[in-house]
Design a protein around this motif. Structure first.
Motif, mmCIF file in Angstrom:
data_model
loop_
_atom_site.group_PDB
_atom_site.id
_atom_site.type_symbol
_atom_site.label_atom_id
_atom_site.label_comp_id
_atom_site.label_asym_id
_atom_site.label_seq_id
_atom_site.Cartn_x
_atom_site.Cartn_y
_atom_site.Cartn_z
ATOM 1 N N GLN A 1 0.838 -1.197 0.000
ATOM 2 C CA GLN A 1 0.000 0.000 0.000
ATOM 3 C C GLN A 1 0.871 1.244 0.000
ATOM 4 O OE1 GLN A 1 -3.481 -0.051 0.194
ATOM 5 N NE2 GLN A 1 -3.546 -2.295 0.224
ATOM 6 N N LEU A 2 0.413 2.250 -0.713
ATOM 7 C CA LEU A 2 1.008 3.584 -0.597
ATOM 8 C C LEU A 2 0.408 4.239 0.636
ATOM 9 C CD1 LEU A 2 1.001 4.993 -4.245
ATOM 10 C CD2 LEU A 2 2.918 5.157 -2.672
ATOM 11 N N ALA B 1 -3.265 4.495 -1.142
ATOM 12 C CA ALA B 1 -3.782 3.752 -2.299
ATOM 13 C C ALA B 1 -3.090 2.401 -2.381
ATOM 14 C CB ALA B 1 -3.555 4.541 -3.588
ATOM 15 N N ALA C 1 -0.781 -0.270 -4.025
ATOM 16 C CA ALA C 1 0.431 -0.103 -4.829
ATOM 17 C C ALA C 1 0.478 -1.140 -5.944
ATOM 18 C CB ALA C 1 1.674 -0.227 -3.947
ATOM 19 N N TYR D 1 4.706 9.820 -7.644
ATOM 20 C CA TYR D 1 4.259 8.553 -7.054
ATOM 21 C C TYR D 1 3.256 7.799 -7.926
ATOM 22 C CZ TYR D 1 -0.078 11.032 -6.015
ATOM 23 O OH TYR D 1 -1.244 11.740 -6.136
ATOM 24 N N GLN D 2 2.739 8.451 -8.998
ATOM 25 C CA GLN D 2 1.618 7.871 -9.730
ATOM 26 C C GLN D 2 1.948 6.524 -10.382
ATOM 27 O OE1 GLN D 2 -0.805 10.617 -12.088
ATOM 28 N NE2 GLN D 2 0.174 12.330 -11.066
ATOM 29 N N VAL E 1 0.980 3.620 -8.113
ATOM 30 C CA VAL E 1 -0.427 3.330 -7.825
ATOM 31 C C VAL E 1 -0.891 2.154 -8.676
ATOM 32 C CG1 VAL E 1 -2.787 4.237 -7.867
ATOM 33 C CG2 VAL E 1 -0.883 5.730 -7.209
#
Length: 222
Positions: free
Chosen positions: A66-67, A73, A75, A156-157, A160
């Motif tokens: 998980q982020l 969000a 991961a 970071y996108q 996700v």
């Protein structure tokens, strides 16, 4: 088969076995050390810190990544593999600390800092000859193959998850203004009330129910 032929065959076999053992020992001695002592399956947290961007944090919970920052969000499991690969990356060379100019190597200050569990890895410049990356872990400065991965970027996108639902989740219901959709045990969908379908222009927030192995949970999508 006479005795001489048998003896010759045995001698060749013994020589081959001895040669194989010697080669295996030599290869083992020549093996390069890993960047960290963290096994791929032993990684439980990771972070990426650039000097001009929010820190990116990931944590492994219940076997799923998980982020946790800068957003919460799921991961992408494939992108997270890059962190495990970094933990076990082969050290190509360990530099003598005497006379090292950390500023010249891009390590003072570091370009970025990655933390794997409790291991802080500072990233510097690349070696212009072999394009290997200078990294600093504790008081050691090493060269590793430059890990080319979007997972270590400022944004970071890429980390996700690309899938809307996790592997253990299933869409079983949707609630819209004036319309409710539910999925039956046979996989068919049912609308209630069917005559109250709202036009797209009036749809506001949708409530989506997800089915997990540990029960049903509810989340909202705009």
């Amino acid at each position: 088969m006479n005795r001489n032929t048998l003896n010759l065959g045995l001698a060749v076999l013994v020589a081959a076995l001895a040669g194989g053992a010697w080669y295996a020992q030599k290869q083992s001695a020549a093996a390069k050390p890993a960047l960290t002592a963290i096994a791929a399956e032993g990684l439980s947290s990771a972070s990426v810190q650039w000097p001009d961007a929010p820190e990116i944090k990931l944590v492994k919970q219940g076997g799923q990544w998980q982020l946790s920052a800068p957003v919460s969000a799921r991961a992408d499991r494939f992108e997270v593999l890059n962190f495990s690969n970094l933990a076990t990356a082969e050290v190509k060379e360990t530099l003598s600390p005497e006379g090292l100019d950390l500023k010249q190597l891009g390590l003072d200050p570091p370009e970025r800092v990655l933390t794997l569990n409790d291991q802080r890895i500072e990233f510097g410049a690349t070696d212009p000859i072999e394009s290997r990356r200078y990294v600093k872990l504790g008081d050691k400065v090493m060269l590793i193959d430059d890990p080319v991965s979007a997972a270590f970027d400022r944004d970071y996108q890429d980390l996700v998850a690309k899938e809307l639902f996790a592997a253990d989740e299933e869409l079983v219901g949707i609630a819209l203004p004036g319309l409710s959709l539910s999925k039956g045990e046979d996989g068919s969908w049912k609308a209630e009330p069917a005559s109250a379908a709202a036009p797209l222009s009036t749809v506001g927030r949708a409530s989506i129910r997800r089915s997990r192995s540990r029960g049903l949970t509810r989340s909202r999508l705009s």
